[in-house]
Motif scaffolding. Sequence first.
Motif, PDB file in Angstrom:
ATOM      1  N   ASN A  60       0.311  -1.361  -0.026  1.00  0.00           N
ATOM      2  CA  ASN A  60       0.067   0.331   0.489  1.00  0.00           C
ATOM      3  C   ASN A  60       0.644   0.670  -0.303  1.00  0.00           C
ATOM      4  O   ASN A  60       1.523   1.879   0.998  1.00  0.00           O
ATOM      5  CB  ASN A  60      -0.731  -0.110   0.696  1.00  0.00           C
ATOM      6  N   LEU A  61       1.009   1.750  -1.472  1.00  0.00           N
ATOM      7  CA  LEU A  61       1.576   3.286  -1.307  1.00  0.00           C
ATOM      8  C   LEU A  61       3.417   2.949  -1.451  1.00  0.00           C
ATOM      9  O   LEU A  61       3.738   1.449  -1.847  1.00  0.00           O
ATOM     10  CB  LEU A  61       1.377   4.425   0.116  1.00  0.00           C
ATOM     11  N   ASP A  62       3.731   3.079   0.125  1.00  0.00           N
ATOM     12  CA  ASP A  62       5.109   3.459   0.491  1.00  0.00           C
ATOM     13  C   ASP A  62       5.443   1.895   1.002  1.00  0.00           C
ATOM     14  O   ASP A  62       6.459   1.527   1.291  1.00  0.00           O
ATOM     15  CB  ASP A  62       6.212   4.098   0.506  1.00  0.00           C
ATOM     16  N   ILE A  63       4.079   2.094   1.584  1.00  0.00           N
ATOM     17  CA  ILE A  63       4.402   0.725   2.783  1.00  0.00           C
ATOM     18  C   ILE A  63       4.617  -0.796   2.280  1.00  0.00           C
ATOM     19  O   ILE A  63       3.050  -0.897   2.194  1.00  0.00           O
ATOM     20  CB  ILE A  63       3.115   0.729   3.826  1.00  0.00           C
ATOM     21  N   THR A  64       5.556  -1.733   2.784  1.00  0.00           N
ATOM     22  CA  THR A  64       5.674  -2.663   1.697  1.00  0.00           C
ATOM     23  C   THR A  64       5.314  -4.004   3.518  1.00  0.00           C
ATOM     24  O   THR A  64       5.569  -3.368   4.483  1.00  0.00           O
ATOM     25  CB  THR A  64       6.167  -3.250   1.230  1.00  0.00           C
ATOM     26  N   GLY A  65       4.513  -5.201   2.870  1.00  0.00           N
ATOM     27  CA  GLY A  65       4.939  -6.140   3.900  1.00  0.00           C
ATOM     28  C   GLY A  65       4.627  -7.240   3.604  1.00  0.00           C
ATOM     29  O   GLY A  65       4.130  -7.382   2.726  1.00  0.00           O
ATOM     30  N   GLU A  66       4.174  -8.478   4.469  1.00  0.00           N
ATOM     31  CA  GLU A  66       4.411  -9.824   4.105  1.00  0.00           C
ATOM     32  C   GLU A  66       3.524 -10.388   4.867  1.00  0.00           C
ATOM     33  O   GLU A  66       4.107 -10.505   6.378  1.00  0.00           O
ATOM     34  CB  GLU A  66       5.638 -10.416   4.561  1.00  0.00           C
ATOM     35  N   ARG A  67       2.654 -11.186   4.429  1.00  0.00           N
ATOM     36  CA  ARG A  67       1.142 -12.078   5.660  1.00  0.00           C
ATOM     37  C   ARG A  67       1.828 -13.423   4.937  1.00  0.00           C
ATOM     38  O   ARG A  67       1.637 -14.173   3.814  1.00  0.00           O
ATOM     39  CB  ARG A  67       0.030 -11.915   4.810  1.00  0.00           C
ATOM     40  N   ILE A  68       2.097 -14.647   5.981  1.00  0.00           N
ATOM     41  CA  ILE A  68       2.318 -15.359   5.640  1.00  0.00           C
ATOM     42  C   ILE A  68       1.169 -16.739   5.849  1.00  0.00           C
ATOM     43  O   ILE A  68       0.444 -16.722   7.531  1.00  0.00           O
ATOM     44  CB  ILE A  68       3.602 -16.294   6.320  1.00  0.00           C
ATOM     45  N   LEU A  69       0.518 -17.498   4.967  1.00  0.00           N
ATOM     46  CA  LEU A  69      -0.569 -18.501   5.462  1.00  0.00           C
ATOM     47  C   LEU A  69       0.479 -19.554   5.244  1.00  0.00           C
ATOM     48  O   LEU A  69       0.777 -20.457   4.868  1.00  0.00           O
ATOM     49  CB  LEU A  69      -1.491 -18.518   4.725  1.00  0.00           C
ATOM     50  N   GLY A  70      -0.058 -20.454   7.006  1.00  0.00           N
ATOM     51  CA  GLY A  70       0.493 -22.236   6.656  1.00  0.00           C
ATOM     52  C   GLY A  70      -1.578 -22.425   6.708  1.00  0.00           C
ATOM     53  O   GLY A  70      -2.292 -22.008   6.569  1.00  0.00           O
ATOM     54  N   SER A  71      -1.346 -24.100   7.169  1.00  0.00           N
ATOM     55  CA  SER A  71      -2.148 -25.039   7.338  1.00  0.00           C
ATOM     56  C   SER A  71      -3.322 -24.246   8.517  1.00  0.00           C
ATOM     57  O   SER A  71      -2.608 -23.097   9.400  1.00  0.00           O
ATOM     58  CB  SER A  71      -2.112 -26.165   7.923  1.00  0.00           C
ATOM     59  N   ALA A  72      -4.855 -24.741   8.092  1.00  0.00           N
ATOM     60  CA  ALA A  72      -5.845 -23.917   8.728  1.00  0.00           C
ATOM     61  C   ALA A  72      -6.142 -24.908  10.152  1.00  0.00           C
ATOM     62  O   ALA A  72      -6.213 -24.043  11.030  1.00  0.00           O
ATOM     63  CB  ALA A  72      -7.346 -24.277   7.345  1.00  0.00           C
ATOM     64  N   LEU A  73      -5.380 -25.701  10.428  1.00  0.00           N
ATOM     65  CA  LEU A  73      -4.951 -26.353  11.404  1.00  0.00           C
ATOM     66  C   LEU A  73      -4.482 -26.259  12.155  1.00  0.00           C
ATOM     67  O   LEU A  73      -4.292 -26.629  13.480  1.00  0.00           O
ATOM     68  CB  LEU A  73      -5.067 -28.113  11.090  1.00  0.00           C
ATOM     69  N   GLU A  74      -3.705 -25.192  11.829  1.00  0.00           N
ATOM     70  CA  GLU A  74      -2.629 -24.538  12.698  1.00  0.00           C
ATOM     71  C   GLU A  74      -2.616 -23.668  13.719  1.00  0.00           C
ATOM     72  O   GLU A  74      -3.688 -22.467  13.111  1.00  0.00           O
ATOM     73  CB  GLU A  74      -1.345 -24.336  11.946  1.00  0.00           C
ATOM     74  N   PRO A  75      -2.252 -23.299  14.400  1.00  0.00           N
ATOM     75  CA  PRO A  75      -2.601 -21.871  15.674  1.00  0.00           C
ATOM     76  C   PRO A  75      -2.483 -20.595  15.019  1.00  0.00           C
ATOM     77  O   PRO A  75      -1.490 -20.713  14.094  1.00  0.00           O
ATOM     78  CB  PRO A  75      -2.162 -22.245  17.107  1.00  0.00           C
ATOM     79  N   CYS A  76      -3.195 -19.754  14.807  1.00  0.00           N
ATOM     80  CA  CYS A  76      -2.857 -18.202  14.098  1.00  0.00           C
ATOM     81  C   CYS A  76      -2.049 -17.453  15.084  1.00  0.00           C
ATOM     82  O   CYS A  76      -2.699 -16.995  16.382  1.00  0.00           O
ATOM     83  CB  CYS A  76      -3.686 -17.865  13.716  1.00  0.00           C
ATOM     84  N   TYR A  77      -0.420 -16.956  14.591  1.00  0.00           N
ATOM     85  CA  TYR A  77      -0.189 -16.079  14.835  1.00  0.00           C
ATOM     86  C   TYR A  77       0.479 -14.977  14.652  1.00  0.00           C
ATOM     87  O   TYR A  77       0.646 -15.033  13.239  1.00  0.00           O
ATOM     88  CB  TYR A  77       1.401 -16.661  15.890  1.00  0.00           C
ATOM     89  N   LEU A  78       0.403 -13.541  15.106  1.00  0.00           N
ATOM     90  CA  LEU A  78       0.589 -12.533  14.326  1.00  0.00           C
ATOM     91  C   LEU A  78       1.886 -11.942  14.988  1.00  0.00           C
ATOM     92  O   LEU A  78       2.540 -11.513  15.597  1.00  0.00           O
ATOM     93  CB  LEU A  78      -0.526 -11.220  14.236  1.00  0.00           C
ATOM     94  N   TRP A  79       3.138 -11.506  13.690  1.00  0.00           N
ATOM     95  CA  TRP A  79       4.231 -11.254  13.742  1.00  0.00           C
ATOM     96  C   TRP A  79       4.601  -9.887  13.236  1.00  0.00           C
ATOM     97  O   TRP A  79       4.165  -9.582  11.869  1.00  0.00           O
ATOM     98  CB  TRP A  79       4.920 -11.988  13.588  1.00  0.00           C
ATOM     99  N   PHE A  80       5.010  -8.887  13.503  1.00  0.00           N
ATOM    100  CA  PHE A  80       5.600  -7.986  13.112  1.00  0.00           C
ATOM    101  C   PHE A  80       6.890  -7.695  12.920  1.00  0.00           C
ATOM    102  O   PHE A  80       7.725  -7.439  14.484  1.00  0.00           O
ATOM    103  CB  PHE A  80       4.839  -6.816  13.989  1.00  0.00           C
ATOM    104  N   VAL A  81       7.919  -7.483  12.255  1.00  0.00           N
ATOM    105  CA  VAL A  81       8.964  -7.425  12.026  1.00  0.00           C
ATOM    106  C   VAL A  81       9.207  -6.055  12.098  1.00  0.00           C
ATOM    107  O   VAL A  81       9.169  -5.866  10.610  1.00  0.00           O
ATOM    108  CB  VAL A  81       9.961  -8.597  11.199  1.00  0.00           C
ATOM    109  N   LEU A  82       9.984  -5.792  12.826  1.00  0.00           N
ATOM    110  CA  LEU A  82      10.078  -3.942  12.539  1.00  0.00           C
ATOM    111  C   LEU A  82      11.881  -3.348  12.536  1.00  0.00           C
ATOM    112  O   LEU A  82      12.602  -4.255  13.040  1.00  0.00           O
ATOM    113  CB  LEU A  82       9.400  -2.853  14.198  1.00  0.00           C
TER     114      LEU A  82
END
Length: 319
Positions: free
Chosen positions: A8-30
């Motif tokens: 989005n504009l000059d802001i870039t990011g990455e979303r990693i999707l694993g298996s639906a059965l795996e627990p979901c964790y949100l990580w911010f790498v700064l």
Amino acid sequence: MEVVYTSNLDITGERILGSALEPCYLWFVLEFCESGDLNNYVLSRQLDQVIYASFLLQLTNAIVFLHKNHVVHRDLKPENILITEKSGVPVLKVADFGLSKVCATLTKKEEKINVNLNNFWLSSPCGSDFYMAPEVWEGKYTAKADIFSLGIIIWAMLERITFLDAERKREVLGAYVLQGTEARPIGKLMLENPKLELCIPHNPRTFMSQGVKQLLKDMLASNQKHRLDAFQLLNRVNKVIYGTSWPAKMDCFTFSGDSDTSYEDDNKKHSLGCLCKWLHMQQDKYDLNQRLLISTTILEIVSVSNKGLEGPPPIGNLF
């Protein structure tokens, strides 16, 4: 594993999707900013005029970027401005968007239309007391509240004005009004008394140019209608630092062939002015670190060109 890139504009990011059965964790790498925050950086060393001018430009451009993209930060303070020197010069990073507000989400068709962010009214009083604009205390404000906060930060930075943070027992950059022995937030006092006159500079023995004094007063206007917006601020900052009457001709580089590079003062003034202008116009072609190096070069050229010469106002005019 699926990797999805988002941009989005000059802001870039990455979303990693694993298996639906795996627990979901949100990580911010700064990015790690090894030089700490603006508060520690300014108070731990002696800074010259070129660095102060660079910081003024960087902070102004940061707010212009946010407001251009319809984001109001709402919690600008020295602790939320981080610094890295990996490129060889101090680069400021505005951080902590926990209280920020996106005021307009536009379609691509609507993006072509200029949207005035100052027509969006906010009502949640939030921020840090000493940096809050009077209208934020009242609960009816616009993006210009960020300009007030920035004015407090810049004023405190230029004069190294500090107060004691009672909670954390540390010295913090911030302008204030002293009532008796108590440091009071300027914004809160302005709400109580809109005609409050600010004494700029804070220290009567500090020399500050008329341009910088008026810039700070216009950033800290009690009535937000009279306060600069981000784009007006950028224009004023450029005028304060670079001057208002630079030569426009690009054919005036006249240097002699001798090793001393001796040439007439007029030619030197015109040449340096044109070089600065050319560098300034080229900045959009480069990435952030390269633009900062260019800006620092411009500031140094302007400073040197004024030693004994008439021309663009020296950076030293900040004080």
